[in-house]
Design an enzyme around this catalytic site. Structure first.
Site, PDB file in Angstrom:
ATOM      1  CD  GLU A   1      66.227 -33.154  33.321  1.00 27.77           C
ATOM      2  OE1 GLU A   1      65.687 -32.393  32.494  1.00 27.77           O
ATOM      3  OE2 GLU A   1      67.326 -33.689  33.117  1.00 27.77           O
TER       4      GLU A   1
ATOM      5  CB  CYS B   1      73.020 -30.694  16.694  1.00 29.20           C
ATOM      6  SG  CYS B   1      71.926 -30.852  15.274  1.00 29.20           S
TER       7      CYS B   1
ATOM      8  CB  CYS C   1      77.931 -30.321  10.326  1.00 32.52           C
ATOM      9  SG  CYS C   1      76.233 -29.755  10.441  1.00 32.52           S
TER      10      CYS C   1
ATOM     11  CB  CYS D   1      78.464 -33.486  14.343  1.00 33.12           C
ATOM     12  SG  CYS D   1      77.091 -34.510  14.874  1.00 33.12           S
TER      13      CYS D   1
ATOM     14  CB  CYS E   1      73.768 -36.308  10.071  1.00 38.65           C
ATOM     15  SG  CYS E   1      72.697 -34.877   9.930  1.00 38.65           S
TER      16      CYS E   1
END
Ligand code: SF4
Length: 481
Positions: A81, A237, A244, A247, A253
């Site tokens: 991270e 995205c 899209c 997706c 959405c």
């Protein structure tokens, strides 16, 4: 960005004064909410099924699922991270593998020196991340008996450099704590899912996004859900041309639905009426040419600070005739803390070229303790390097030396290195560009005075370098971008 977001949130609520209660903020308007439990359930299922099918194989994901020891698991996630902040996955993989091979546990990292950490981190950028990671590892070993805190709240409270995002990621992925995360990818996905067009870097909007992430996170697979949301933002995205059609959550959405609306179809509950704190501002309303990329929106970025530094490549012949370069260590705090560089001097704004040269010669003279004439410094060119908040131009000079230089032991630590040793040292990418630039240009013989470039030297031109940077030169001056 992840930690900046967390920082905003962390410092936003001052403790109540005089016993007065802070009034709870008004709930967001319905178009921006996830309030239907059935829809939330469906979204979780769709997203997790897609993640199981399409997720990228990444070394930290393997460790997070195969490592049985909770502390080692949390450490493995933590390192990934920190490395992934402001850095692309493809760049991080090699650094991560080398890091985990060298320091597989917190205890091993706690025993490393800052020099070793900087050497491994060289080229990854944002060098304070490695330093802070190591400081925090030392704290876990010396003050927490080697045991990582077990909740997001404790991770954030007890570990220096761990903000709300990193704490949530470690706790959800390593310990299965049902807590959401908000990073740049999650912001983009959530803003599109719920048509949030207000400034997505402002604390009230960030607050709403954290609430939303905590509402959505899957209770039985929180780590996978958080990674899936980030993966969706990183691979589907995406900022400019989202996919899209592919997706997995497109049916949830609202930005996508907004795109397909015609003036006749009516607002379908997607638009708020006047003064909504989460809708796009009235001054920058929905732009139909942008489609779903109307969301998210950010306040204009602050311009980076413009800084100019003169730097000198001091070169001598080593014992086998190969060139060696003198590098010095930067102070242990501030920009590029503890890294090595060619002797450098920050230049005052607007200084003429001649004056820059004189200032650098004076600086070298004071530092080396023997006379350096400005005329001995050969101008090589300029190297431009963009840090996150600084537009840095290095004006590069070269100074070949005949014989050894004895430096004042009171000055900064310094050492002579071959080209190979230079690249293995803790030097920044900008300094590697500086050396590359010096090699790209004809140098004058060691021990002689600088010579004008030969008539056969091209006076101007350009070429693309192997690392993708563009090299432009004009007469004696080179600009490397
Ligand atoms: Fe993003 Fe498009 Fe999916 Fe909406 S449908 S979340 S805009 S990729």
């Amino acid at each position: 960005l992840r930690e900046v977001i967390a920082l905003h949130v962390h410092h936003r609520h001052p403790p109540p004064r005089h016993g007065r209660r802070r009034r709870a903020p008004a709930p967001p308007p319905a178009p921006h909410l996830f309030s239907d439990p059935a829809e939330i359930e469906a979204l979780r299922g769709n997203l997790l099924a897609w993640y199981d099918r399409c997720k990228r194989d990444l070394p930290w994901r393997t460790l997070a699922t195969t490592e049985l020891d909770a502390d080692r698991r949390a450490y493995a996630v933590w390192v990934s991270e920190i490395m992934l902040q402001q850095t692309q996955v493809a760049t991080v993989i090699d650094y991560y593998n080398r890091w985990m091979q060298k320091w597989p546990t917190l205890q091993a990292l706690a025993q490393a020196s800052l020099e070793e950490v900087n050497e491994l981190w060289a080229g990854l950028g944002y060098y304070s991340r490695g330093k802070r990671l190591q400081e925090a590892a030392r704290k876990v070993v010396s003050e927490l008996a080697g045991q990582m805190p077990r909740t997001a709240e404790d991770l954030q409270k007890l570990l220096p450099g761990v903000g709300r995002y990193t704490a949530g990621a470690i706790a959800s992925i390593s310990y299965g704590q049902a807590t959401g995360v908000v990073d740049g990818n999650v912001i983009r996905v959530l803003c599109r899912l719920r048509c949030i067009g207000a400034d997505s870097s402002s604390p009230p909007v960030i607050d709403r996004l954290w609430d939303m992430a905590n509402t959505l996170v899957d209770r039985s697979r929180p780590g996978d859900f958080n990674q899936a949301l980030m993966e969706l933002g990183a691979t589907v995205c995406v900022p400019k041309a989202p996919l899209c059609g592919e997706c997995p959550v497109k049916q949830h959405c609202r930005a996508r639905r907004r795109v397909s609306m015609t003036p006749k179809s009516g607002p379908e509950g997607l638009l708020c009426v006047g003064g909504c704190p989460l809708c796009p501002p009235a001054t920058e309303p929905w732009d139909s040419s942008l489609g779903v990329t109307n969301f998210p929106r950010k306040a204009a970025k602050k311009q980076p600070r413009v800084v100019k530094t003169a730097t000198c490549v001091l070169e001598r012949r080593g014992c086998h005739g190969a060139p060696e370069y003198l590098i010095v260590q930067r102070p242990n705090s501030g920009l590029l803390a503890g890294l090595w560089e060619f002797p450098s001097l920050l230049l005052a704004q607007g200084l003429q070229e001649e004056k820059q040269q004189e200032a650098l010669a004076d600086h070298l003279q004071a530092w080396m303790g023997w006379p350096v004439a400005a005329g001995d410094l050969q101008l090589i060119g300029e190297v431009v390097h963009i840090f996150s908040h600084i537009h840095q131009t290095y004006v590069v000079y070269s100074l070949p030396l005949d014989g050894d230089v004895t430096l004042d032991p009171a000055s900064s630590p310094s050492r002579w290195v071959t080209e190979e040793e230079f690249h293995a040292s803790a030097v920044s990418t900008a300094m590697k560009k500086v050396l590359g630039d010096t090699w790209a240009f004809p140098s004058f013989p060691l021990g002689s005075s600088p010579q004008p470039l030969s008539p056969s030297t091209p006076s101007s031109g350009h070429r693309l370098l192997r690392d993708g940077t563009f090299h432009v030169w004009d007469h004696r001056r080179a600009v490397l971008r």
